[in-house]
Design an enzyme around this catalytic site. Structure first.
Site, PDB file in Angstrom:
ATOM      1  N   GLY A 254      76.142 -34.753   7.867  1.00 55.29           N
ATOM      2  CA  GLY A 254      76.354 -33.385   7.864  1.00 55.29           C
ATOM      3  C   GLY A 254      77.457 -32.849   9.112  1.00 55.29           C
TER       4      GLY A 254
ATOM      5  N   ASP B 295      75.037 -30.658  12.286  1.00 52.28           N
ATOM      6  CA  ASP B 295      75.448 -29.644  11.578  1.00 52.28           C
ATOM      7  C   ASP B 295      74.576 -28.372  11.950  1.00 52.28           C
ATOM      8  OD1 ASP B 295      73.640 -31.032  10.431  1.00 52.28           O
ATOM      9  OD2 ASP B 295      74.359 -30.933   8.563  1.00 52.28           O
TER      10      ASP B 295
ATOM     11  N   ASP C  20      67.121 -27.404  12.189  1.00 47.67           N
ATOM     12  CA  ASP C  20      66.517 -26.588  11.204  1.00 47.67           C
ATOM     13  C   ASP C  20      65.153 -26.652  11.860  1.00 47.67           C
ATOM     14  OD1 ASP C  20      64.968 -25.542   8.882  1.00 47.67           O
ATOM     15  OD2 ASP C  20      65.506 -27.414   7.805  1.00 47.67           O
TER      16      ASP C  20
ATOM     17  N   LYS D 280      68.304 -22.611  13.090  1.00 53.95           N
ATOM     18  CA  LYS D 280      67.660 -21.856  12.135  1.00 53.95           C
ATOM     19  C   LYS D 280      66.294 -21.417  13.205  1.00 53.95           C
ATOM     20  CE  LYS D 280      68.503 -23.580   7.566  1.00 53.95           C
ATOM     21  NZ  LYS D 280      67.952 -24.338   6.437  1.00 53.95           N
TER      22      LYS D 280
ATOM     23  N   PHE E  47      68.411 -21.679   2.857  1.00 50.97           N
ATOM     24  CA  PHE E  47      69.343 -22.771   2.679  1.00 50.97           C
ATOM     25  C   PHE E  47      70.719 -22.766   2.500  1.00 50.97           C
ATOM     26  CE2 PHE E  47      71.024 -26.447   0.374  1.00 50.97           C
ATOM     27  CZ  PHE E  47      70.483 -27.574   1.045  1.00 50.97           C
TER      28      PHE E  47
ATOM     29  N   ASP F  87      75.327 -30.358   2.566  1.00 52.49           N
ATOM     30  CA  ASP F  87      75.294 -30.586   1.270  1.00 52.49           C
ATOM     31  C   ASP F  87      73.933 -30.044   0.678  1.00 52.49           C
ATOM     32  OD1 ASP F  87      73.565 -32.513   2.561  1.00 52.49           O
ATOM     33  OD2 ASP F  87      73.388 -33.323   0.744  1.00 52.49           O
TER      34      ASP F  87
ATOM     35  N   ARG G 291      79.604 -30.697   0.672  1.00 51.19           N
ATOM     36  CA  ARG G 291      80.120 -30.877   2.296  1.00 51.19           C
ATOM     37  C   ARG G 291      81.583 -30.538   2.472  1.00 51.19           C
ATOM     38  NH1 ARG G 291      75.956 -33.657   4.363  1.00 51.19           N
ATOM     39  NH2 ARG G 291      74.987 -35.183   3.179  1.00 51.19           N
TER      40      ARG G 291
HETATM   41  P1  IMP Z   1      65.732 -30.620  11.002  1.00 54.22           P
HETATM   42  O1  IMP Z   1      64.902 -30.203  10.059  1.00 54.22           O
HETATM   43  O2  IMP Z   1      66.160 -29.719  12.005  1.00 54.22           O
HETATM   44  O3  IMP Z   1      65.234 -32.186  11.254  1.00 54.22           O
HETATM   45  O4  IMP Z   1      67.039 -30.824  10.120  1.00 54.22           O
HETATM   46  C1  IMP Z   1      67.524 -32.006   9.422  1.00 54.22           C
HETATM   47  C2  IMP Z   1      68.875 -32.142   8.704  1.00 54.22           C
HETATM   48  O5  IMP Z   1      68.428 -31.433   7.602  1.00 54.22           O
HETATM   49  C3  IMP Z   1      69.906 -31.443   9.140  1.00 54.22           C
HETATM   50  O6  IMP Z   1      70.427 -32.257  10.285  1.00 54.22           O
HETATM   51  C4  IMP Z   1      71.005 -31.167   8.137  1.00 54.22           C
HETATM   52  O7  IMP Z   1      71.553 -32.304   7.747  1.00 54.22           O
HETATM   53  C5  IMP Z   1      69.791 -30.743   6.959  1.00 54.22           C
HETATM   54  N1  IMP Z   1      69.691 -29.400   6.751  1.00 54.22           N
HETATM   55  C6  IMP Z   1      68.803 -28.485   7.373  1.00 54.22           C
HETATM   56  N2  IMP Z   1      68.752 -27.286   6.837  1.00 54.22           N
HETATM   57  C7  IMP Z   1      69.763 -27.284   5.992  1.00 54.22           C
HETATM   58  C8  IMP Z   1      70.620 -26.363   5.136  1.00 54.22           C
HETATM   59  O8  IMP Z   1      70.331 -25.161   5.175  1.00 54.22           O
HETATM   60  N3  IMP Z   1      71.564 -27.027   4.214  1.00 54.22           N
HETATM   61  C9  IMP Z   1      71.795 -28.403   4.361  1.00 54.22           C
HETATM   62  N4  IMP Z   1      71.343 -29.175   4.967  1.00 54.22           N
HETATM   63  C10 IMP Z   1      70.451 -28.894   5.638  1.00 54.22           C
HETATM   64 MG    MG Z   2      72.131 -33.589   9.675  1.00 52.62          MG
END
Ligand code: IMP
Ligand code: MG
Length: 179
Positions: free
Chosen positions: A48, A103, A106, A134, A155, A162, A168
């Site tokens: 990402g 990127d 979340d 977020k 999202f 992606d 992407r």
């Molecule tokens: P985490 O939940 O912070 O561990 O995020 C994991 C990964 O999920 C991030 O590095 C992104 O690659 C992907 N991700 C999180 N939110 C989004 C979104 O809104 N769109 C696309 N990919 C996302």
């Molecule tokens: Mg990622």
């Protein structure tokens, strides 16, 4: 184009390419000031972060080192919450100032896990830079030093992000239209 379709979903324009590049300029200036005497190593989380990292790092005002790792945790539109594995970690980070580039933060679980892996290698410091955060979705308190945009828990796709592998390459960021 202000609405796009990817597979079964439609998305509306959310952050324009111009807004994104202006923000990346600001982040690059901050990092250039903060790290000019620190000789940092950038660790970029694939897939990402590839676009964000390439624009960010190419705007820095000093020569630097860059390496890439890979983590997978997403399927569809929600984080699986489980980090499978961190691939490709450079073992030579002892004593280095590390800037982790992703990127989006979340749930924050990916960054927390990757940061812990890096801390085992005894770096001098580790900070996180992300294009989007977020905050409502963070599951743990996570300290992100450089944040491009803070957004609600929706999202998004584009500029590296992606939906099921697609989107992407988009120059703008789009947000999902829930039915
Ligand atoms: P985490 O939940 O912070 O561990 O995020 C994991 C990964 O999920 C991030 O590095 C992104 O690659 C992907 N991700 C999180 N939110 C989004 C979104 O809104 N769109 C696309 N990919 C996302
Ligand atoms: Mg990622």
């Amino acid at each position: 184009m202000s609405t796009i379709s990817i597979q079964d979903r439609s998305f509306g324009l959310f952050l324009s390419s111009e807004q994104i590049h202006t923000k990346i300029d600001t982040l690059a200036s901050e990092i250039s000031t903060d790290y000019k005497d620190k000789d940092p190593v950038f660790v970029v989380v694939l897939n990402g972060a590839f676009l964000f990292a390439s624009f960010l790092i190419s705007r820095l005002k000093f020569p630097c080192r860059v390496s890439f790792i890979r983590v997978n945790s997403y399927k569809g539109t929600s984080s699986s919450g489980e980090i499978q594995k961190v691939f490709g970690m450079d073992e030579e980070l002892e004593g280095e100032h590390v800037i982790l580039v992703d990127d989006i933060v979340d749930t924050g679980l990916t960054m927390k896990e990757v940061k812990e892996e890096i801390l085992k290698l005894k770096p001098a410091s580790v900070e996180i830079a992300c294009l989007v955060s977020k905050p409502e979705s963070h599951k743990r308190a996570i300290d992100v030093r450089y944040i491009g945009f803070e957004i609600p828990n929706r999202f998004i796709v584009g500029f590296g992000l992606d939906y099921n592998g697609y989107g992407r390459n988009l120059n703008d960021i789009y947000v999902i239209n829930y039915p």
